[in-house]
Write a protein that holds these residues in place. Structure first.
Motif, PDB file in Angstrom:
ATOM      1  N   MET A 293      41.390  27.235  38.181  1.00  0.00           N
ATOM      2  CA  MET A 293      41.064  28.512  38.807  1.00  0.00           C
ATOM      3  C   MET A 293      40.143  29.335  37.909  1.00  0.00           C
ATOM      4  SD  MET A 293      44.900  29.318  40.299  1.00  0.00           S
ATOM      5  CE  MET A 293      44.537  31.006  40.815  1.00  0.00           C
ATOM      6  N   SER A 294      40.385  29.277  36.601  1.00  0.00           N
ATOM      7  CA  SER A 294      39.553  30.017  35.656  1.00  0.00           C
ATOM      8  C   SER A 294      38.110  29.524  35.694  1.00  0.00           C
ATOM      9  CB  SER A 294      40.129  29.879  34.242  1.00  0.00           C
ATOM     10  OG  SER A 294      39.382  30.632  33.313  1.00  0.00           O
ATOM     11  N   GLU A 295      37.940  28.218  35.817  1.00  0.00           N
ATOM     12  CA  GLU A 295      36.585  27.672  35.937  1.00  0.00           C
ATOM     13  C   GLU A 295      35.906  28.180  37.208  1.00  0.00           C
ATOM     14  OE1 GLU A 295      34.698  25.847  33.986  1.00  0.00           O
ATOM     15  OE2 GLU A 295      36.171  25.590  32.381  1.00  0.00           O
ATOM     16  N   LEU A 296      36.668  28.300  38.286  1.00  0.00           N
ATOM     17  CA  LEU A 296      36.095  28.711  39.568  1.00  0.00           C
ATOM     18  C   LEU A 296      35.699  30.181  39.584  1.00  0.00           C
ATOM     19  CD1 LEU A 296      38.472  26.741  41.967  1.00  0.00           C
ATOM     20  CD2 LEU A 296      36.051  26.304  41.572  1.00  0.00           C
ATOM     21  N   VAL A 297      36.482  31.055  38.944  1.00  0.00           N
ATOM     22  CA  VAL A 297      36.164  32.490  38.981  1.00  0.00           C
ATOM     23  C   VAL A 297      35.214  32.892  37.859  1.00  0.00           C
ATOM     24  CG1 VAL A 297      38.382  33.003  40.071  1.00  0.00           C
ATOM     25  CG2 VAL A 297      38.153  33.230  37.587  1.00  0.00           C
ATOM     26  N   GLY A 298      35.084  32.057  36.835  1.00  0.00           N
ATOM     27  CA  GLY A 298      34.115  32.320  35.778  1.00  0.00           C
ATOM     28  C   GLY A 298      34.506  33.451  34.843  1.00  0.00           C
ATOM     29  N   GLN A 299      33.604  33.773  33.931  1.00  0.00           N
ATOM     30  CA  GLN A 299      33.866  34.788  32.912  1.00  0.00           C
ATOM     31  C   GLN A 299      34.028  36.183  33.496  1.00  0.00           C
ATOM     32  OE1 GLN A 299      30.740  34.493  29.981  1.00  0.00           O
ATOM     33  NE2 GLN A 299      31.624  32.662  29.033  1.00  0.00           N
ATOM     34  N   ASP A 300      33.413  36.438  34.642  1.00  0.00           N
ATOM     35  CA  ASP A 300      33.518  37.766  35.251  1.00  0.00           C
ATOM     36  C   ASP A 300      34.759  37.910  36.123  1.00  0.00           C
ATOM     37  OD1 ASP A 300      31.144  38.570  34.064  1.00  0.00           O
ATOM     38  OD2 ASP A 300      29.930  37.860  35.744  1.00  0.00           O
ATOM     39  N   GLY A 301      35.501  36.819  36.317  1.00  0.00           N
ATOM     40  CA  GLY A 301      36.728  36.871  37.092  1.00  0.00           C
ATOM     41  C   GLY A 301      37.942  36.956  36.185  1.00  0.00           C
ATOM     42  N   GLU A 302      39.118  36.938  36.803  1.00  0.00           N
ATOM     43  CA  GLU A 302      40.357  37.017  36.037  1.00  0.00           C
ATOM     44  C   GLU A 302      41.441  36.220  36.748  1.00  0.00           C
ATOM     45  OE1 GLU A 302      42.317  40.653  33.809  1.00  0.00           O
ATOM     46  OE2 GLU A 302      42.954  40.662  35.910  1.00  0.00           O
ATOM     47  N   VAL A 303      42.161  35.414  35.974  1.00  0.00           N
ATOM     48  CA  VAL A 303      43.255  34.604  36.521  1.00  0.00           C
ATOM     49  C   VAL A 303      44.558  35.007  35.856  1.00  0.00           C
ATOM     50  CG1 VAL A 303      44.230  32.282  36.718  1.00  0.00           C
ATOM     51  CG2 VAL A 303      41.775  32.642  37.079  1.00  0.00           C
ATOM     52  N   THR A 304      45.575  35.219  36.688  1.00  0.00           N
ATOM     53  CA  THR A 304      46.931  35.476  36.213  1.00  0.00           C
ATOM     54  C   THR A 304      47.827  34.376  36.749  1.00  0.00           C
ATOM     55  OG1 THR A 304      46.603  37.874  36.172  1.00  0.00           O
ATOM     56  CG2 THR A 304      48.879  37.079  36.259  1.00  0.00           C
ATOM     57  N   THR A 305      48.637  33.783  35.880  1.00  0.00           N
ATOM     58  CA  THR A 305      49.604  32.775  36.299  1.00  0.00           C
ATOM     59  C   THR A 305      50.991  33.212  35.852  1.00  0.00           C
ATOM     60  OG1 THR A 305      50.218  30.423  36.187  1.00  0.00           O
ATOM     61  CG2 THR A 305      49.236  31.373  34.203  1.00  0.00           C
TER      62      THR A 305
ATOM     63  N   GLY B  27      33.700  35.748  39.774  1.00  0.00           N
ATOM     64  CA  GLY B  27      34.003  37.165  39.708  1.00  0.00           C
ATOM     65  C   GLY B  27      35.270  37.584  40.397  1.00  0.00           C
ATOM     66  N   MET B  28      35.970  36.643  41.024  1.00  0.00           N
ATOM     67  CA  MET B  28      37.192  37.004  41.753  1.00  0.00           C
ATOM     68  C   MET B  28      38.379  37.200  40.803  1.00  0.00           C
ATOM     69  SD  MET B  28      37.283  34.729  45.260  1.00  0.00           S
ATOM     70  CE  MET B  28      36.230  35.180  46.642  1.00  0.00           C
ATOM     71  N   ARG B  29      39.311  38.013  41.268  1.00  0.00           N
ATOM     72  CA  ARG B  29      40.591  38.197  40.587  1.00  0.00           C
ATOM     73  C   ARG B  29      41.622  37.365  41.354  1.00  0.00           C
ATOM     74  NH1 ARG B  29      42.518  42.732  37.518  1.00  0.00           N
ATOM     75  NH2 ARG B  29      40.576  43.766  38.065  1.00  0.00           N
TER      76      ARG B  29
ATOM     77  N   HIS C  23      48.372  43.237  37.345  1.00  0.00           N
ATOM     78  CA  HIS C  23      46.991  42.728  37.373  1.00  0.00           C
ATOM     79  C   HIS C  23      46.411  42.736  38.787  1.00  0.00           C
ATOM     80  CE1 HIS C  23      47.108  41.524  33.172  1.00  0.00           C
ATOM     81  NE2 HIS C  23      48.273  40.937  33.389  1.00  0.00           N
ATOM     82  N   ALA C  24      47.139  43.304  39.740  1.00  0.00           N
ATOM     83  CA  ALA C  24      46.682  43.377  41.130  1.00  0.00           C
ATOM     84  C   ALA C  24      45.572  44.426  41.257  1.00  0.00           C
ATOM     85  CB  ALA C  24      47.866  43.720  42.032  1.00  0.00           C
ATOM     86  N   PRO C  25      44.809  44.395  42.376  1.00  0.00           N
ATOM     87  CA  PRO C  25      44.937  43.511  43.537  1.00  0.00           C
ATOM     88  C   PRO C  25      44.204  42.190  43.323  1.00  0.00           C
ATOM     89  CG  PRO C  25      43.189  45.086  43.952  1.00  0.00           C
ATOM     90  CD  PRO C  25      43.763  45.431  42.601  1.00  0.00           C
ATOM     91  N   TYR C  26      44.526  41.219  44.191  1.00  0.00           N
ATOM     92  CA  TYR C  26      43.966  39.882  44.068  1.00  0.00           C
ATOM     93  C   TYR C  26      43.163  39.518  45.314  1.00  0.00           C
ATOM     94  CZ  TYR C  26      47.655  39.859  40.574  1.00  0.00           C
ATOM     95  OH  TYR C  26      48.463  40.192  39.513  1.00  0.00           O
ATOM     96  N   GLN C  27      42.024  38.921  45.057  1.00  0.00           N
ATOM     97  CA  GLN C  27      41.234  38.411  46.183  1.00  0.00           C
ATOM     98  C   GLN C  27      41.713  37.036  46.630  1.00  0.00           C
ATOM     99  OE1 GLN C  27      38.032  39.389  43.542  1.00  0.00           O
ATOM    100  NE2 GLN C  27      36.781  40.067  45.264  1.00  0.00           N
ATOM    101  N   ARG C  28      42.358  36.337  45.702  1.00  0.00           N
ATOM    102  CA  ARG C  28      42.935  35.035  46.030  1.00  0.00           C
ATOM    103  C   ARG C  28      44.298  34.901  45.350  1.00  0.00           C
ATOM    104  NH1 ARG C  28      39.343  35.465  49.005  1.00  0.00           N
ATOM    105  NH2 ARG C  28      37.641  34.014  49.470  1.00  0.00           N
ATOM    106  N   THR C  29      45.298  34.519  46.129  1.00  0.00           N
ATOM    107  CA  THR C  29      46.603  34.191  45.581  1.00  0.00           C
ATOM    108  C   THR C  29      46.948  32.769  46.013  1.00  0.00           C
ATOM    109  OG1 THR C  29      47.446  36.461  45.524  1.00  0.00           O
ATOM    110  CG2 THR C  29      49.076  34.695  45.621  1.00  0.00           C
TER     111      THR C  29
END
Length: 419
Positions: free
Chosen positions: A108-120, A92-94, A157-163
């Motif tokens: 990272m996408s695998e770690l945050v799952g479908q409810d999360g969001e990854v931006t690269t 669920g993390m962004r 796409h901010a804010p981010y819980q992990r960068t």
């Protein structure tokens, strides 16, 4: 079986083998990271190499500059595992990745799952185009791929819980901090006096404090965040001294220095053959003014110096003299051990050697088995009196402070840079 099925089966086996190796090395320590490495097809992000090469514990170079220097790559899996474990991502993390390649974003996408969001994001359109294609080919269509200078982060796409920053950074731009949630963390390969450590920072008010620091190496950041070190060549181009900061005010003083007698001095600090000593490098960078890294051109090497590491050996310059870290074998067979010492040149060689040996001895007494330093990052406007004790490294956007635990065995020194 058909050929594609055979290839898929072999890739799955190689993924399993790589994951088991990373676990055995202590680099993968949690179940979520293990599952991610078992799931993401690394070969889809390294089509330029064979299946076996894609799963080796090494970098897959994807782009070089006109000088043949790597400027983009699929990072070594051991570094990726280290940084993902440092970041401690959850469902669920962004999350934001600065410096794209595709594979790490998929992990990272695998770690945050479908409810999360990854931006690269990446500054190079060739890199983002490639990452977008590889992610799509591997089935990760929901990752945001952005073309931008990493100095500015990615506000849309901010804010981010992990960068996670996957390029070598000399500084920490304000945007990286501003775009974090209050409880967010930043994991960045930060260059400090030429040494790079993957540091995970948490926010504490207006400044950042490290929770972990691991040795690593990355291609250097491009764009506004680029920083060029000063290279001082000795004996033609045979020996180079690389200064990330604090270069000599009068480098001409070193002219002819290597023609003087080489002084050797030994510290009495020994290590076992397989013992890690990466904290020694960072301790010397903290304790010694004039710290730099010495490199020797193997093709031109005439044997004038014999450093512990010919690519990047800790060294220090003091006016017309300099010293570097040396190692000698002190045991044989199963009892093989190595002693740290110093080789020095110049009119003040003995004095410089004694100073470096004293720093080595202090590390041996107080820090070789310790937790390592605390690394902090403060705004540039911070009152110097409010900074913790330690080596202060001025950057463009702020102040890095490297502080070591007080064991009561190391005398208090003024370690601030004189810049």
């Amino acid at each position: 079986m058909t050929e594609p099925t055979v290839g898929t089966s072999r890739a799955a086996e190689l993924r399993r083998q790589l994951t088991e190796e990373l676990k055995a090395d202590g680099l993968i320590t949690t179940a979520p990271v293990e599952r991610a490495f078992l799931t993401v097809p690394r070969e889809r992000f390294a089509p330029e190499v064979t299946l076996e090469e894609a799963y080796k514990k090494g970098v897959v170079v994807t782009k070089r500059d006109e000088h043949g220097i790597t400027i983009s790559s699929v990072s070594a899996p051991q570094i990726q595992a280290t940084m993902l474990e440092q970041a401690q991502m959850d469902k669920g993390m962004r999350a934001l990745e600065i410096g794209s390649g595709g594979y790490n974003a998929a992990l990272m996408s695998e770690l945050v799952g479908q409810d999360g969001e990854v931006t690269t994001l990446d500054i190079d359109p060739e890199v983002t185009d490639r990452a977008r294609t590889c992610l799509k080919d591997a089935g990760y269509n929901d990752v945001n791929v952005v073309l931008a200078d990493g100095e500015d982060g990615c506000p849309q796409h901010a804010p981010y819980q992990r960068t996670i920053v996957t390029v070598g950074a000399w500084d920490i731009p304000p945007a990286w901090i501003e775009q974090l949630t209050p409880d967010g963390t930043l994991t960045v390969p930060l260059r400090m006096r030429g040494l790079t450590r993957s540091v995970t920072f948490t926010r504490q008010g207006t400044h950042l404090v490290s929770t972990s620091a691991k040795i690593c190496g990355f291609v250097k950041m491009q764009g506004a965040g680029a920083h060029t070190e000063r290279l001082l060549l000795l004996r033609g181009q045979e020996i180079g001294l690389r200064f990330d900061d604090g270069e000599p005010a009068d480098p001409d003083q070193l002219s002819g220095m290597l023609d003087t007698e080489r002084i050797e001095a030994w510290s009495g600090v020994e290590i076992a053959a397989l013992e890690q000593f990466d904290t020694l490098q960072l301790w010397l960078a903290t304790a010694l003014d004039g710290f730099c890294l010495m490199s020797v051109d193997r093709a031109l090497d005439a044997g004038v110096v014999s450093p512990q590491n010919k690519l990047a050996c800790p060294a220090a310059v003091d006016r017309d003299s300099f010293a570097y870290l040396a190692v000698r074998r002190t045991g044989t067979g199963s009892e093989t051990r190595f002693e740290f010492g110093v080789h020095a040149f110049g009119s003040r060689a003995r004095e410089v050697a004694e100073s470096m040996n004293a720093a080595i001895a202090a590390w041996g007494r107080s820090h070789r088995s310790g937790p390592g330093p605390r690394i902090s990052f403060y705004p540039a406007t911070t009152d110097p009196q409010a900074l913790p004790e330690g080596r202060v490294l001025p950057k463009q956007h702020g102040l890095v402070v490297i502080s070591w635990p007080d064991t009561g065995q190391v005398a208090s020194h003024n370690l601030n840079d004189k810049e």
